[in-house]
Design a protein around this motif. Structure first.
Motif, mmCIF file in Angstrom:
data_model
loop_
_atom_site.group_PDB
_atom_site.id
_atom_site.type_symbol
_atom_site.label_atom_id
_atom_site.label_comp_id
_atom_site.label_asym_id
_atom_site.label_seq_id
_atom_site.Cartn_x
_atom_site.Cartn_y
_atom_site.Cartn_z
ATOM 1 N N GLY A 13 0.812 -1.215 0.000
ATOM 2 C CA GLY A 13 0.000 0.000 0.000
ATOM 3 C C GLY A 13 0.841 1.257 0.000
ATOM 4 O O GLY A 13 0.523 2.244 -0.658
ATOM 5 N N ASP A 14 1.956 1.220 0.735
ATOM 6 C CA ASP A 14 2.847 2.378 0.766
ATOM 7 C C ASP A 14 3.496 2.614 -0.589
ATOM 8 O O ASP A 14 3.657 3.747 -1.024
ATOM 9 C CB ASP A 14 3.916 2.204 1.836
ATOM 10 N N ARG A 15 3.866 1.533 -1.270
ATOM 11 C CA ARG A 15 4.440 1.667 -2.608
ATOM 12 C C ARG A 15 3.417 2.264 -3.570
ATOM 13 O O ARG A 15 3.761 3.111 -4.392
ATOM 14 C CB ARG A 15 4.895 0.302 -3.121
ATOM 15 N N LEU A 16 2.169 1.832 -3.451
ATOM 16 C CA LEU A 16 1.120 2.355 -4.316
ATOM 17 C C LEU A 16 0.900 3.844 -4.060
ATOM 18 O O LEU A 16 0.782 4.635 -4.992
ATOM 19 C CB LEU A 16 -0.185 1.578 -4.089
ATOM 20 N N ARG A 17 0.873 4.240 -2.774
ATOM 21 C CA ARG A 17 0.734 5.667 -2.456
ATOM 22 C C ARG A 17 1.900 6.470 -2.993
ATOM 23 O O ARG A 17 1.738 7.586 -3.477
ATOM 24 C CB ARG A 17 0.610 5.856 -0.945
ATOM 25 N N ALA A 18 3.110 5.913 -2.898
ATOM 26 C CA ALA A 18 4.288 6.614 -3.410
ATOM 27 C C ALA A 18 4.191 6.799 -4.923
ATOM 28 O O ALA A 18 4.509 7.863 -5.446
ATOM 29 C CB ALA A 18 5.555 5.845 -3.045
ATOM 30 N N LEU A 19 3.712 5.774 -5.641
ATOM 31 C CA LEU A 19 3.536 5.898 -7.082
ATOM 32 C C LEU A 19 2.462 6.921 -7.424
ATOM 33 O O LEU A 19 2.598 7.698 -8.373
ATOM 34 C CB LEU A 19 3.183 4.542 -7.683
ATOM 35 N N GLU A 20 1.358 6.949 -6.660
ATOM 36 C CA GLU A 20 0.305 7.931 -6.899
ATOM 37 C C GLU A 20 0.817 9.345 -6.651
ATOM 38 O O GLU A 20 0.513 10.267 -7.409
ATOM 39 C CB GLU A 20 -0.897 7.647 -6.008
ATOM 40 N N ASN A 21 1.599 9.523 -5.592
ATOM 41 C CA ASN A 21 2.161 10.839 -5.317
ATOM 42 C C ASN A 21 3.113 11.275 -6.420
ATOM 43 O O ASN A 21 3.137 12.443 -6.803
ATOM 44 C CB ASN A 21 2.876 10.840 -3.964
ATOM 45 N N GLU A 22 3.897 10.343 -6.927
ATOM 46 C CA GLU A 22 4.817 10.663 -8.012
ATOM 47 C C GLU A 22 4.050 11.069 -9.268
ATOM 48 O O GLU A 22 4.386 12.035 -9.933
ATOM 49 C CB GLU A 22 5.697 9.454 -8.302
#
Length: 84
Positions: A13-22
């Protein structure tokens, strides 16, 4: 047993949030060239929601909404005249 030096501190989930933020940062950075509408339509096309996007945008425009209502009214009056 996993190697502690290869431990990834980000969960899924954290990786997904990081990709969305990017992605949102890239979108904000590219929004200064005036092509936001084309980018949104391109995204809608790739996500297969282009028809819903076009209908939503055209209904939000007062002139397009008036034109749509006028055309539908004329068609209904024509059908009513022919059937009655």
């Amino acid at each position: 047993m996993t190697d502690p030096t290869q431990f990834d501190p980000l969960s899924g989930g954290d990786r997904l949030r990081a990709l969305e933020n990017e992605r949102s940062a890239e979108h904000r950075a590219g929004s200064r060239d005036g092509l936001d509408g084309l980018r949104e339509y391109s995204t809608a096309w790739h996500e297969n929601r282009s028809t819903a996007y076009l209908l939503q945008k055209s209904w939000a425009d007062p002139i397009s909404r008036w034109f749509f209502i006028a055309v539908v009214t004329i068609i209904l009056i024509g059908w009513a005249y022919l059937l009655l």
